[in-house]
Motif scaffolding. Structure first.
Motif, PDB file in Angstrom:
ATOM      1  N   LEU A   5       0.838  -1.190   0.000  1.00  0.00           N
ATOM      2  CA  LEU A   5       0.000   0.000   0.000  1.00  0.00           C
ATOM      3  C   LEU A   5       0.875   1.243   0.000  1.00  0.00           C
ATOM      4  CD1 LEU A   5      -2.834   1.280   0.294  1.00  0.00           C
ATOM      5  CD2 LEU A   5      -2.487   1.154   2.770  1.00  0.00           C
ATOM      6  N   SER A   6       0.589   2.155  -0.930  1.00  0.00           N
ATOM      7  CA  SER A   6       1.262   3.455  -0.959  1.00  0.00           C
ATOM      8  C   SER A   6       0.206   4.528  -0.755  1.00  0.00           C
ATOM      9  CB  SER A   6       1.959   3.678  -2.306  1.00  0.00           C
ATOM     10  OG  SER A   6       2.999   2.755  -2.478  1.00  0.00           O
ATOM     11  N   ILE A   7       0.505   5.446   0.140  1.00  0.00           N
ATOM     12  CA  ILE A   7      -0.422   6.530   0.453  1.00  0.00           C
ATOM     13  C   ILE A   7       0.264   7.841   0.095  1.00  0.00           C
ATOM     14  CG2 ILE A   7      -1.731   7.687   2.266  1.00  0.00           C
ATOM     15  CD1 ILE A   7      -1.537   4.973   3.821  1.00  0.00           C
ATOM     16  N   VAL A   8      -0.375   8.621  -0.774  1.00  0.00           N
ATOM     17  CA  VAL A   8       0.168   9.910  -1.186  1.00  0.00           C
ATOM     18  C   VAL A   8      -0.565  10.999  -0.418  1.00  0.00           C
ATOM     19  CG1 VAL A   8       0.549  11.488  -3.109  1.00  0.00           C
ATOM     20  CG2 VAL A   8       0.717   9.012  -3.468  1.00  0.00           C
ATOM     21  N   VAL A   9       0.217  11.852   0.238  1.00  0.00           N
ATOM     22  CA  VAL A   9      -0.347  12.931   1.044  1.00  0.00           C
ATOM     23  C   VAL A   9       0.082  14.264   0.440  1.00  0.00           C
ATOM     24  CG1 VAL A   9      -0.444  13.976   3.340  1.00  0.00           C
ATOM     25  CG2 VAL A   9      -0.175  11.484   3.107  1.00  0.00           C
ATOM     26  N   PRO A  10      -0.830  14.959  -0.242  1.00  0.00           N
ATOM     27  CA  PRO A  10      -0.485  16.294  -0.727  1.00  0.00           C
ATOM     28  C   PRO A  10      -0.493  17.267   0.452  1.00  0.00           C
ATOM     29  CG  PRO A  10      -2.746  15.766  -1.312  1.00  0.00           C
ATOM     30  CD  PRO A  10      -2.170  14.554  -0.624  1.00  0.00           C
ATOM     31  N   ALA A  11       0.462  18.186   0.471  1.00  0.00           N
ATOM     32  CA  ALA A  11       0.540  19.128   1.595  1.00  0.00           C
ATOM     33  C   ALA A  11       0.992  20.484   1.092  1.00  0.00           C
ATOM     34  CB  ALA A  11       1.514  18.608   2.641  1.00  0.00           C
ATOM     35  N   PHE A  12       0.284  21.514   1.513  1.00  0.00           N
ATOM     36  CA  PHE A  12       0.685  22.885   1.201  1.00  0.00           C
ATOM     37  C   PHE A  12       0.312  23.757   2.391  1.00  0.00           C
ATOM     38  CE2 PHE A  12       0.118  27.160  -0.511  1.00  0.00           C
ATOM     39  CZ  PHE A  12       1.345  27.333  -1.111  1.00  0.00           C
ATOM     40  N   ASN A  13       1.321  24.297   3.046  1.00  0.00           N
ATOM     41  CA  ASN A  13       1.142  25.124   4.242  1.00  0.00           C
ATOM     42  C   ASN A  13       0.286  24.412   5.297  1.00  0.00           C
ATOM     43  OD1 ASN A  13       2.754  27.139   3.189  1.00  0.00           O
ATOM     44  ND2 ASN A  13       1.051  28.304   2.380  1.00  0.00           N
ATOM     45  N   GLU A  14       0.711  23.216   5.647  1.00  0.00           N
ATOM     46  CA  GLU A  14       0.009  22.375   6.633  1.00  0.00           C
ATOM     47  C   GLU A  14       0.885  22.106   7.857  1.00  0.00           C
ATOM     48  OE1 GLU A  14      -3.069  21.337   6.717  1.00  0.00           O
ATOM     49  OE2 GLU A  14      -3.631  22.148   4.777  1.00  0.00           O
ATOM     50  N   GLN A  15       1.685  23.074   8.260  1.00  0.00           N
ATOM     51  CA  GLN A  15       2.622  22.848   9.359  1.00  0.00           C
ATOM     52  C   GLN A  15       1.944  22.392  10.641  1.00  0.00           C
ATOM     53  OE1 GLN A  15       4.714  26.502  10.094  1.00  0.00           O
ATOM     54  NE2 GLN A  15       3.039  27.410  11.236  1.00  0.00           N
ATOM     55  N   ASP A  16       0.728  22.827  10.887  1.00  0.00           N
ATOM     56  CA  ASP A  16       0.050  22.468  12.133  1.00  0.00           C
ATOM     57  C   ASP A  16      -0.549  21.068  12.105  1.00  0.00           C
ATOM     58  OD1 ASP A  16       0.659  24.961  13.212  1.00  0.00           O
ATOM     59  OD2 ASP A  16      -1.187  25.858  12.451  1.00  0.00           O
ATOM     60  N   GLY A  17      -0.852  20.548  10.931  1.00  0.00           N
ATOM     61  CA  GLY A  17      -1.526  19.260  10.864  1.00  0.00           C
ATOM     62  C   GLY A  17      -0.722  18.108  10.302  1.00  0.00           C
ATOM     63  N   SER A  56      11.550   6.730   9.745  1.00  0.00           N
ATOM     64  CA  SER A  56      10.979   5.573   9.060  1.00  0.00           C
ATOM     65  C   SER A  56      11.407   5.536   7.596  1.00  0.00           C
ATOM     66  CB  SER A  56       9.449   5.615   9.139  1.00  0.00           C
ATOM     67  OG  SER A  56       8.892   4.594   8.355  1.00  0.00           O
ATOM     68  N   SER A  57      11.894   4.389   7.152  1.00  0.00           N
ATOM     69  CA  SER A  57      12.275   4.235   5.747  1.00  0.00           C
ATOM     70  C   SER A  57      11.047   4.142   4.847  1.00  0.00           C
ATOM     71  CB  SER A  57      13.149   2.994   5.568  1.00  0.00           C
ATOM     72  OG  SER A  57      12.425   1.831   5.937  1.00  0.00           O
ATOM     73  N   ALA A  58       9.857   4.028   5.422  1.00  0.00           N
ATOM     74  CA  ALA A  58       8.620   3.947   4.641  1.00  0.00           C
ATOM     75  C   ALA A  58       8.068   5.331   4.299  1.00  0.00           C
ATOM     76  CB  ALA A  58       7.561   3.156   5.407  1.00  0.00           C
ATOM     77  N   VAL A  59       8.653   6.374   4.878  1.00  0.00           N
ATOM     78  CA  VAL A  59       8.171   7.733   4.637  1.00  0.00           C
ATOM     79  C   VAL A  59       9.113   8.430   3.659  1.00  0.00           C
ATOM     80  CG1 VAL A  59       7.625   9.963   5.675  1.00  0.00           C
ATOM     81  CG2 VAL A  59       7.154   7.855   6.934  1.00  0.00           C
ATOM     82  N   HIS A  60       8.521   8.981   2.599  1.00  0.00           N
ATOM     83  CA  HIS A  60       9.283   9.691   1.564  1.00  0.00           C
ATOM     84  C   HIS A  60       8.713  11.094   1.431  1.00  0.00           C
ATOM     85  CE1 HIS A  60      10.902   5.785   0.484  1.00  0.00           C
ATOM     86  NE2 HIS A  60       9.663   5.344   0.497  1.00  0.00           N
ATOM     87  N   LEU A  61       9.584  12.060   1.215  1.00  0.00           N
ATOM     88  CA  LEU A  61       9.161  13.452   1.156  1.00  0.00           C
ATOM     89  C   LEU A  61       9.650  14.086  -0.135  1.00  0.00           C
ATOM     90  CD1 LEU A  61       8.002  16.032   2.424  1.00  0.00           C
ATOM     91  CD2 LEU A  61      10.149  16.267   3.703  1.00  0.00           C
ATOM     92  N   TYR A  62       8.734  14.724  -0.835  1.00  0.00           N
ATOM     93  CA  TYR A  62       9.050  15.438  -2.067  1.00  0.00           C
ATOM     94  C   TYR A  62       8.645  16.888  -1.880  1.00  0.00           C
ATOM     95  CZ  TYR A  62       9.452  10.803  -4.060  1.00  0.00           C
ATOM     96  OH  TYR A  62       9.820   9.520  -4.311  1.00  0.00           O
ATOM     97  N   TRP A  63       9.537  17.793  -2.270  1.00  0.00           N
ATOM     98  CA  TRP A  63       9.262  19.219  -2.164  1.00  0.00           C
ATOM     99  C   TRP A  63       9.786  19.906  -3.405  1.00  0.00           C
ATOM    100  CZ3 TRP A  63      11.939  23.803  -2.307  1.00  0.00           C
ATOM    101  CH2 TRP A  63      11.279  24.926  -1.818  1.00  0.00           C
ATOM    102  N   GLY A  64       8.914  20.519  -4.162  1.00  0.00           N
ATOM    103  CA  GLY A  64       9.344  21.199  -5.364  1.00  0.00           C
ATOM    104  C   GLY A  64      10.196  20.286  -6.226  1.00  0.00           C
ATOM    105  N   PHE A  65      11.452  20.650  -6.434  1.00  0.00           N
ATOM    106  CA  PHE A  65      12.365  19.830  -7.228  1.00  0.00           C
ATOM    107  C   PHE A  65      13.283  18.982  -6.338  1.00  0.00           C
ATOM    108  CE2 PHE A  65      11.189  21.406 -11.221  1.00  0.00           C
ATOM    109  CZ  PHE A  65      10.903  22.747 -11.069  1.00  0.00           C
ATOM    110  N   LEU A  66      13.141  19.134  -5.035  1.00  0.00           N
ATOM    111  CA  LEU A  66      14.005  18.404  -4.106  1.00  0.00           C
ATOM    112  C   LEU A  66      13.335  17.112  -3.654  1.00  0.00           C
ATOM    113  CD1 LEU A  66      15.116  21.344  -1.807  1.00  0.00           C
ATOM    114  CD2 LEU A  66      16.337  20.395  -3.758  1.00  0.00           C
ATOM    115  N   THR A  67      14.114  16.101  -3.409  1.00  0.00           N
ATOM    116  CA  THR A  67      13.601  14.840  -2.901  1.00  0.00           C
ATOM    117  C   THR A  67      14.424  14.447  -1.689  1.00  0.00           C
ATOM    118  OG1 THR A  67      13.023  14.110  -5.120  1.00  0.00           O
ATOM    119  CG2 THR A  67      13.174  12.415  -3.431  1.00  0.00           C
TER     120      THR A  67
END
Length: 70
Positions: A5-17, A56-67
């Motif tokens: 299972l892969s879960i994609v979480v879109p986030a934009f200015n969600e620092q509190d949540g 966690s190695s199961a968590v991946h983060l993408y930001w703009g052009f950075l990974t």
């Protein structure tokens, strides 16, 4: 265990949540891959999500052009 299972979480200015969302997903779907996509937030969304990448190695983060992956 949700090993396919892969879960994609879109986030934009969600620092509190974002920490609540990620920690809930990790507990609810153990073993699932969690992909956070931050489309250039101007707050601390990226920094808060980055804390989970190092935990966690199961968590991946993408930001703009950075990974950031572990």
């Amino acid at each position: 265990m949700f090993s396919r299972l892969s879960i994609v979480v879109p986030a934009f200015n969600e620092q509190d949540g974002i920490k609540i969302v990620i920690s809930t997903l990790i507990k609810t779907f153990p073993g699932a891959e969690i992909i956070i996509v931050d489309d250039g937030s101007s707050d601390h969304t990226y920094k808060n999500a980055l804390d989970f990448v190092s935990l966690s190695s199961a968590v991946h983060l993408y930001w703009g052009f950075l990974t950031m992956q572990q």
